[in-house]
Design an enzyme around this catalytic site. Structure first.
Site, mmCIF file in Angstrom:
data_model
loop_
_atom_site.group_PDB
_atom_site.id
_atom_site.type_symbol
_atom_site.label_atom_id
_atom_site.label_comp_id
_atom_site.label_asym_id
_atom_site.label_seq_id
_atom_site.Cartn_x
_atom_site.Cartn_y
_atom_site.Cartn_z
ATOM 1 N N LYS A 165 0.840 -1.199 0.000
ATOM 2 C CA LYS A 165 0.000 0.000 0.000
ATOM 3 C C LYS A 165 0.877 1.251 0.000
ATOM 4 O O LYS A 165 1.900 1.300 0.690
ATOM 5 C CB LYS A 165 -0.915 -0.035 1.233
ATOM 6 C CG LYS A 165 -1.996 1.044 1.261
ATOM 7 C CD LYS A 165 -2.905 0.810 2.460
ATOM 8 C CE LYS A 165 -4.001 1.869 2.586
ATOM 9 N NZ LYS A 165 -4.883 1.622 3.749
ATOM 10 N N SER A 222 -9.636 1.660 3.022
ATOM 11 C CA SER A 222 -8.791 2.399 2.104
ATOM 12 C C SER A 222 -7.773 1.539 1.370
ATOM 13 O O SER A 222 -7.109 1.989 0.447
ATOM 14 C CB SER A 222 -8.048 3.495 2.867
ATOM 15 O OG SER A 222 -7.188 2.930 3.863
ATOM 16 N N SER A 260 -9.809 -0.766 7.242
ATOM 17 C CA SER A 260 -9.290 -0.553 5.894
ATOM 18 C C SER A 260 -8.603 -1.746 5.268
ATOM 19 O O SER A 260 -8.247 -1.705 4.089
ATOM 20 C CB SER A 260 -8.327 0.645 5.886
ATOM 21 O OG SER A 260 -9.027 1.838 6.132
#
Length: 479
Positions: A115, A190, A214
């Site tokens: 990420k 996210s 997330s």
């Protein structure tokens, strides 16, 4: 907290043909692995390792096949913000080690997505924000360093909601990621890019971050396994701070085995993170068992509590049916499943957003164009600060900073932030009481399946409400 909704079948028949997974290698390589009945099931990591050591394939061949797959799938999914320039070189180094007879790490040849709010020294680390566009960190996050030490290969940096603030990956400043099962729907957020990349077999496993859900929510939306470790289990060094008391680096994979192996690799105390736990890291993979070796009631005696408040009005019937089916399956495996009530469960959502926004207001104050972040030319210092932030931050980040600043301001601190901390303590106590009578608690990950892209973008309250199942857990997970 683990998200393990039904994993997509390898055919992925419900998505477009060009998004079907790589099957040829894993079908051949897993044939010999399946002969060992004691090996953990469904592990790409162990399958790849065995194939490399037996010379059935090479790390370079694997890397090339995934690069080819990326060229086909990425124009449709937009899972990645950056692809590693050193991918093939890293694979060739592993092949040379194997040729020389040297020991290789547990993740040898494994393609790992990271990420983009987790720092990497050899690729940009933007946090999904224009304010850090083209920024390259001078170091690797501890979790990334540990992946590399085990010979994992970074394939690229995945898309995310800006600084982790969002539930759909639509709040990214660069692009919107699509769900591999249905390109018209969101992958969650996210960590939507990390979940979509694993689901579409663009990488084998990935690292995400979880503040209020997330990792778990996008794992659910994309049909993969997502794990938020206990706070302190994994070092946060190199993770861009959103809410420091809630942020955790988590793991995503196509199986529980792979997720557990990845967690074992990145876990452990870190001198660069004072909040990392000193507790010994168990070998999670040693706890896996082949289904061929377990008895018919392998979970006999385990007490499971199904949280009543997660099945009330507002939860889709399909979600209720899925969790009911999971509870029935647990009973078939020998568990005793009972409903438990957590009266304070609904308080987790407002408490979380007050605390998370307050901490983000403090953490993101460093991005002013002078100390950190891209700078906008201005003739006066305050204008430099405000213009750099206005141009660099997206609307979701700006809104959360304002919410947090308001909650921390004089005259409102006691009414909002301090009260939210008291609610946090109340929620922690209610969960502890429930766990005194049960070994584990289960609930849906989200009140609905993945929704259409754009469906909730202009209704932030509806989007925040979608986090109700996961935020309470984030308020109480400590090592």
């Amino acid at each position: 907290m683990l998200s393990t909704l039904q994993q997509p079948p390898r055919s992925l028949s419900r998505i477009p043909l060009h998004l079907k997974p790589l099957r040829s290698f894993f079908t051949v390589a897993s044939a010999s692995a399946s002969q060992d009945q004691s090996s953990p099931p469904s592990s790409q990591i162990l399958t790849v390792r065995q194939a490399l050591l037996s010379r059935q394939t090479t790390a370079t061949q694997l890397a090339e096949s995934y690069l080819s797959r990326l060229s086909l799938t990425e124009p449709h999914l937009h899972s990645f913000l950056h692809i590693s320039d050193s991918l093939l070189r890293d694979a060739q180094l592993i092949d040379r080690k194997i040729e020389r007879g040297e020991d290789v790490g547990l993740l040898a040849g494994v393609l790992v997505g990271v990420k983009d709010n987790i720092c990497t020294a050899d690729m940009p680390s933007t946090g999904g924000s224009r304010i850090l566009e083209n920024y390259k960190a001078p170091f690797d996050a501890t979790a990334v360093r540990r992946v590399k030490e085990k010979d994992g290969i970074l394939i690229g940096k995945t898309n995310l909601d800006e600084f982790g603030m969002g539930s759909t990956t639509e709040a990214s400043s660069f692009q919107v990621t699509a769900n591999p099962w249905d390109l018209s729907r969101v992958p969650g957020g996210s960590s939507g890019g990390s979940a979509a990349a694993v689901s579409a077999r663009q990488c084998m496993v990935s690292l995400g971050s979880d503040t209020g859900g997330s990792v778990r929510q996008p794992a659910s939306f994309c049909g993969v396994v997502g794990l938020k470790p206990t706070y302190g289990r994994v070092s946060r060094f190199g993770l861009m701070a959103y809410a420091s008391s809630l942020d955790v680096i988590g793991c995503l994979g196509t199986s529980v085995a792979d997720t557990g192996i990845l967690l074992h690799v990145i876990s452990g105390h870190d001198r660069f993170d004072a909040t990392s736990s000193n507790r010994e890291v168990p070998d999670f993979s040693s706890q896996f068992a082949s289904i061929n070796l377990v008895e018919s009631k392998p979970l006999k005696g385990l007490k499971v509590g199904l949280i009543h408040e997660t099945l009330e009005d507002g939860v889709d019937n399909g979600v209720k049916s899925a969790i009911s089916g999971a509870a029935t399956h647990l009973e078939e495996l020998g568990c005793t499943v009972t409903e438990v009530s957590l009266p304070s469960f609904s308080l987790g959502l407002p408490a979380y957003y007050i605390l998370a926004s307050s901490e983000s207001s403090s953490n993101l104050s460093r991005y002013d164009g002078a100390r950190y972040g891209n700078q906008v030319f201005a003739e006066e210092l305050n204008a430099l600060y405000s213009d750099s932030r206005a141009k660099g931050f997206g609307p979701e980040v700006q809104m959360r900073i304002l919410m947090g600043t308001y909650a921390l301001s004089a005259g409102y601190y006691d009414a909002y932030y301090k009260r939210a901390q008291k609610v946090r303590t109340l929620i922690r106590k209610s969960f502890k009481d429930a766990l005194d009578d049960n070994d584990i608690l289960i609930s849906p990950v989200a009140p609905s399946a993945a929704y259409k892209i754009g469906e909730k973008k202009n209704d932030p309250l509806a989007m925040y409400a979608g986090d109700i199942m996961t935020v309470s857990i984030s308020l109480l997970l400590y090592a």
